[in-house]
Design an enzyme around this catalytic site. Structure first.
Site, PDB file in Angstrom:
ATOM      1  N   ALA A  66       0.867  -1.173   0.000  1.00  0.00           N
ATOM      2  CA  ALA A  66       0.000   0.000   0.000  1.00  0.00           C
ATOM      3  C   ALA A  66       0.909   1.229   0.000  1.00  0.00           C
ATOM      4  O   ALA A  66       2.058   1.164   0.446  1.00  0.00           O
ATOM      5  CB  ALA A  66      -0.866  -0.002   1.253  1.00  0.00           C
ATOM      6  N   GLY A 111       0.466  -4.959   0.829  1.00  0.00           N
ATOM      7  CA  GLY A 111      -0.705  -5.031  -0.059  1.00  0.00           C
ATOM      8  C   GLY A 111      -0.413  -5.728  -1.378  1.00  0.00           C
ATOM      9  O   GLY A 111      -1.324  -6.270  -2.015  1.00  0.00           O
ATOM     10  N   GLU A 114      -0.750  -9.292  -0.609  1.00  0.00           N
ATOM     11  CA  GLU A 114      -2.179  -9.546  -0.370  1.00  0.00           C
ATOM     12  C   GLU A 114      -2.963  -9.598  -1.683  1.00  0.00           C
ATOM     13  O   GLU A 114      -3.907 -10.381  -1.832  1.00  0.00           O
ATOM     14  CB  GLU A 114      -2.739  -8.476   0.574  1.00  0.00           C
ATOM     15  N   GLU A 134       4.239  -5.127   7.452  1.00  0.00           N
ATOM     16  CA  GLU A 134       3.416  -4.093   8.111  1.00  0.00           C
ATOM     17  C   GLU A 134       3.814  -3.810   9.549  1.00  0.00           C
ATOM     18  O   GLU A 134       3.805  -2.660   9.993  1.00  0.00           O
ATOM     19  CB  GLU A 134       1.925  -4.482   8.064  1.00  0.00           C
TER      20      GLU A 134
HETATM   21  N1  COA Z   1       4.618   3.230  -0.544  1.00  0.00           N
HETATM   22  C1  COA Z   1       5.022   4.410  -1.033  1.00  0.00           C
HETATM   23  N2  COA Z   1       6.167   4.569  -1.711  1.00  0.00           N
HETATM   24  C2  COA Z   1       6.925   3.474  -1.899  1.00  0.00           C
HETATM   25  C3  COA Z   1       6.565   2.214  -1.409  1.00  0.00           C
HETATM   26  C4  COA Z   1       5.348   2.111  -0.696  1.00  0.00           C
HETATM   27  N3  COA Z   1       4.909   0.955  -0.212  1.00  0.00           N
HETATM   28  N4  COA Z   1       7.535   1.326  -1.746  1.00  0.00           N
HETATM   29  C5  COA Z   1       8.460   2.029  -2.421  1.00  0.00           C
HETATM   30  N5  COA Z   1       8.090   3.318  -2.532  1.00  0.00           N
HETATM   31  C6  COA Z   1       8.804   4.416  -3.191  1.00  0.00           C
HETATM   32  C7  COA Z   1       9.967   4.894  -2.380  1.00  0.00           C
HETATM   33  O1  COA Z   1       9.544   5.801  -1.397  1.00  0.00           O
HETATM   34  C8  COA Z   1      10.813   5.555  -3.456  1.00  0.00           C
HETATM   35  O2  COA Z   1      10.216   6.781  -3.798  1.00  0.00           O
HETATM   36  P1  COA Z   1      11.135   8.115  -3.963  1.00  0.00           P
HETATM   37  O3  COA Z   1      12.094   7.768  -5.086  1.00  0.00           O
HETATM   38  O4  COA Z   1      10.161   9.195  -4.318  1.00  0.00           O
HETATM   39  O5  COA Z   1      11.837   8.289  -2.664  1.00  0.00           O
HETATM   40  C9  COA Z   1      10.596   4.625  -4.657  1.00  0.00           C
HETATM   41  O6  COA Z   1       9.384   3.933  -4.403  1.00  0.00           O
HETATM   42  C10 COA Z   1      11.707   3.609  -4.835  1.00  0.00           C
HETATM   43  O7  COA Z   1      11.829   2.873  -3.626  1.00  0.00           O
HETATM   44  P2  COA Z   1      13.207   2.764  -2.785  1.00  0.00           P
HETATM   45  O8  COA Z   1      12.855   2.538  -1.358  1.00  0.00           O
HETATM   46  O9  COA Z   1      14.101   3.925  -3.099  1.00  0.00           O
HETATM   47  O10 COA Z   1      13.824   1.446  -3.440  1.00  0.00           O
HETATM   48  P3  COA Z   1      14.840   0.434  -2.737  1.00  0.00           P
HETATM   49  O11 COA Z   1      15.329  -0.449  -3.825  1.00  0.00           O
HETATM   50  O12 COA Z   1      15.841   1.171  -1.927  1.00  0.00           O
HETATM   51  O13 COA Z   1      13.952  -0.424  -1.714  1.00  0.00           O
HETATM   52  C11 COA Z   1      11.990  -1.667  -1.034  1.00  0.00           C
HETATM   53  C12 COA Z   1      12.911  -1.257  -2.195  1.00  0.00           C
HETATM   54  C13 COA Z   1      10.798  -2.418  -1.618  1.00  0.00           C
HETATM   55  C14 COA Z   1      12.775  -2.586  -0.052  1.00  0.00           C
HETATM   56  C15 COA Z   1      11.535  -0.403  -0.276  1.00  0.00           C
HETATM   57  O14 COA Z   1      11.009   0.524  -1.239  1.00  0.00           O
HETATM   58  C16 COA Z   1      10.472  -0.638   0.759  1.00  0.00           C
HETATM   59  O15 COA Z   1      10.777  -1.140   1.831  1.00  0.00           O
HETATM   60  N6  COA Z   1       9.204  -0.266   0.458  1.00  0.00           N
HETATM   61  C17 COA Z   1       8.130  -0.357   1.396  1.00  0.00           C
HETATM   62  C18 COA Z   1       7.641  -1.782   1.532  1.00  0.00           C
HETATM   63  C19 COA Z   1       6.524  -1.872   2.578  1.00  0.00           C
HETATM   64  O16 COA Z   1       6.724  -1.667   3.743  1.00  0.00           O
HETATM   65  N7  COA Z   1       5.328  -2.216   2.099  1.00  0.00           N
HETATM   66  C20 COA Z   1       4.164  -2.394   2.936  1.00  0.00           C
HETATM   67  C21 COA Z   1       3.387  -1.136   3.008  1.00  0.00           C
HETATM   68  S1  COA Z   1       1.970  -1.326   4.047  1.00  0.00           S
END
Ligand code: COA
Length: 259
Positions: A66, A111, A114, A134
């Site tokens: 999400a 999400g 999910e 989460e």
């Molecule tokens: N919601 C909003 N933005 C997200 C996102 C999410 N769930 N997952 C990634 N993004 C965004 C990042 O903020 C970043 O945006 P920016 O360039 O404007 O800063 C962009 O996507 C690229 O992600 P980034 O974190 O820079 O890539 P990474 O390779 O360093 O890491 C992940 C990849 C997937 C490990 C990391 O993005 C992450 O942990 N995301 C969240 C996962 C999460 O907790 N999901 C459950 C949500 S309830």
């Protein structure tokens, strides 16, 4: 149909639905969830669609969860609405008469996992990572993860993912039954479409009823589930499909389904 964050393509009766916000790793904001709901409803009602493949744009992510920016300011009422919207999407997939196949091409987190859990089958690229992070954000899965994951892999493996928040690799997901198969990244879509082609050779009415029996049956006692199965089995006898399927067998030929 045009959407901002979805792409839809058709190859015969196979529809491929791509979640496309690559700059945010295809994270699901409310706009994308609403688009997904509309797309799932439209595809479910389209007689020309036999199977739907769901995947994410780009090579890095299926769906990274999400949209955290959107959730970060939510109050109690809004949190309930957010969870309910995500659940409406996953329920629409689960209740669709069409088989949905997730092609997990990268991160399937929160999400995103999910969304994949509501699909009927899941295939992953060897490089994919799957998890429910989460609790590391101070929330719990809200689009069905706490309910569908333990039904799929058992409560022990589900709680490991839910309580640690740590993602797992594709081979581990295969080992615990979270995905049905793993492909090299450049073969994922083709491999998933091959399974879709196989499913398309089966009767559409039978597929819809079989799917309904399994998903609804998971919510019932064995006795209730068997009664449901008998009712749905009886419905197949009212279909021209049953007559054609059995006639083709007896005539030693492939069935010709009406679609
Ligand atoms: N919601 C909003 N933005 C997200 C996102 C999410 N769930 N997952 C990634 N993004 C965004 C990042 O903020 C970043 O945006 P920016 O360039 O404007 O800063 C962009 O996507 C690229 O992600 P980034 O974190 O820079 O890539 P990474 O390779 O360093 O890491 C992940 C990849 C997937 C490990 C990391 O993005 C992450 O942990 N995301 C969240 C996962 C999460 O907790 N999901 C459950 C949500 S309830």
């Amino acid at each position: 149909m045009t959407w901002k964050n979805l792409e839809l393509s058709r190859d015969g009766a196979i529809a491929t639905l791509v979640v496309s916000r690559p700059e945010k790793l295809n994270a699901l904001d409310n706009e994308t969830l609403r688009e997904l709901l509309g797309a799932v409803e439209t595809l479910s009602a389209d007689a020309g669609v036999g199977v739907v493949v769901v995947t994410g744009a780009g090579e890095k992510a299926f769906v990274a969860g999400a949209d955290i920016a959107g959730l970060s300011k939510q109050g109690v009422e809004e949190a309930k609405r957010n969870s309910t919207l995500g659940q409406r999407v996953t329920l629409a997939i689960e209740r669709s008469p069409k088989p949905f196949l997730a092609a997990i091409n990268g991160f399937a987190l929160g999400g995103g996992l999910e969304l994949a859990l509501a699909c009927d089958l899941r295939f992953a690229a060897a490089t994919a990572r799957l998890g429910l992070p989460e609790v590391s954000l101070g929330i719990i899965p809200g689009y069905g993860g706490t309910q569908r994951l333990p039904r799929l892999v058992g409560s022990g493996a589900a709680l490991q993912l839910i309580l640690t928040g740590d993602p797992i690799q594709a081979d581990e997901a295969l080992r615990i039954g979270l995905v049905n198969g793993v492909f090299a990244p450049n073969e994922l879509l083709e491999g998933t479409r091959k399974i879709a082609q196989k499913i398309l050779t089966r009767g559409a009415n039978a597929l819809a009823l079989a799917k309904e029996a399994v998903w609804r049956g998971l919510q019932l006692t064995l006795e209730q589930g068997l009664a449901l199965e008998a009712d749905l089995f009886a419905q197949t006898a009212a279909s021209p499909e049953m007559r054609e399927g059995m006639k083709a067998f007896l005539e030693k030929r492939k069935p010709t389904w009406l679609r």
